[in-house]
Design a protein around this motif. Sequence first.
Motif, PDB file in Angstrom:
ATOM      1  N   GLU A 187     -11.527   4.084  -5.520  1.00  0.00           N
ATOM      2  CA  GLU A 187     -11.620   2.532  -4.968  1.00  0.00           C
ATOM      3  C   GLU A 187     -11.022   2.953  -3.635  1.00  0.00           C
ATOM      4  O   GLU A 187     -11.873   2.677  -2.654  1.00  0.00           O
ATOM      5  N   VAL A 188      -9.913   4.351  -3.164  1.00  0.00           N
ATOM      6  CA  VAL A 188      -9.599   4.324  -2.025  1.00  0.00           C
ATOM      7  C   VAL A 188     -10.848   5.607  -1.457  1.00  0.00           C
ATOM      8  O   VAL A 188     -11.023   5.706  -0.292  1.00  0.00           O
ATOM      9  N   ILE A 231     -10.558  -5.578  -3.071  1.00  0.00           N
ATOM     10  CA  ILE A 231      -9.348  -6.320  -3.092  1.00  0.00           C
ATOM     11  C   ILE A 231      -9.278  -7.806  -3.751  1.00  0.00           C
ATOM     12  O   ILE A 231      -9.122  -8.964  -4.484  1.00  0.00           O
ATOM     13  N   ILE A 269       0.665  -1.033   0.290  1.00  0.00           N
ATOM     14  CA  ILE A 269       0.179  -0.017  -0.133  1.00  0.00           C
ATOM     15  C   ILE A 269       0.911   1.237   0.067  1.00  0.00           C
ATOM     16  O   ILE A 269       1.697   1.507   1.062  1.00  0.00           O
ATOM     17  N   ILE A 276      -1.939  -0.941  -3.572  1.00  0.00           N
ATOM     18  CA  ILE A 276      -2.329   0.235  -3.651  1.00  0.00           C
ATOM     19  C   ILE A 276      -2.131   1.353  -3.354  1.00  0.00           C
ATOM     20  O   ILE A 276      -1.072   1.508  -2.917  1.00  0.00           O
ATOM     21  N   ALA A 290      -6.706  -1.404  -6.929  1.00  0.00           N
ATOM     22  CA  ALA A 290      -7.260  -0.451  -6.262  1.00  0.00           C
ATOM     23  C   ALA A 290      -6.823   1.301  -6.223  1.00  0.00           C
ATOM     24  O   ALA A 290      -5.459   1.177  -6.248  1.00  0.00           O
TER      25      ALA A 290
END
Length: 308
Positions: free
Chosen positions: A38-39, A60, A7, A75, A34
């Motif tokens: 999406e975040v 995910i 991430i 991500i 993502a």
Amino acid sequence: MAAPLLIHVGYHKTATTWMQQYLFRAENGFIPVAGHAEVHDFITDPHGLLFDPEKMRNEIAAKSENIPNGAVRVISSEILSGNPFFGGHESDVFAERLKQIAPDAKILVSIRSQMRILPSIYMQYILRGGTMPFDQFFAGERSFGYLAFTPEHFEYHRLIAHLQGLFGRENVYVLTQESLTADMEGAARALADAVGNTQFSGLSEDAKTVRAPSYPEYAVPFLRRANHFQKGPMHPNPVIGLGAENRTLYRAVGFAMRRPPLSSILGGRHPVSDYVREQFAGRYDQSNQKLASLVSHPLDLSGYDGIA
């Protein structure tokens, strides 16, 4: 077993867009699962009383099928480090939400010398429709309950220490933009090695192309005045609203400022950088020194204030 999850939380203006477009690709062994949308939808936008980590877990999982051996899921979204225009006050909350979503994730934090990132942040503020002059922006004047820029957001050791407390020191990797500038291939390979990406075999040629810079600092007085007449995220109710995505006037002003005769007359001026160097001299010495002591992997901070 599922492929490792990396991430990338930012910071803003640390080559994040370059990484998202050219490094975090399937052919490099980094599989995006993502992005910003999406975040935003599942992590940063939900009200604290409505946040549900299961929604992002499901997102995910839905994109984690058929991941090649040796690849890493990714991500990447700098909004996870908070909004720098408003002091990044939510960065700790977002970190804690990430822990609820993916407790075994590896974390990437990309940083940049404060004397360089602060002018770039202000130029991004202007790009997003801001109208404040830079001295007012950096003053961070606040009323009760209303947020503004704070220099503490760029004391990197604070967020990095918090992430280390959540995910473990060994699972938080710090990457400087300066290392990418000096040796793009080497910095990318070091990251791949650190997160267990055994598929990375080198950057493509298009990834190594230098991207167009932002508009010059001497154009700021003209650009911010153009923003009074165009709608943008930082100025949603201008004198004339030409549409959220219509930045024709702004681009026209920037185009003119980059070219003669204005570029010849004003080209040597860097007023935002000059102000930052004067206003924040010594401000980040201790933070950078603490950061150097926090990180266990090789990290070259030469050129950062307070680092010999």
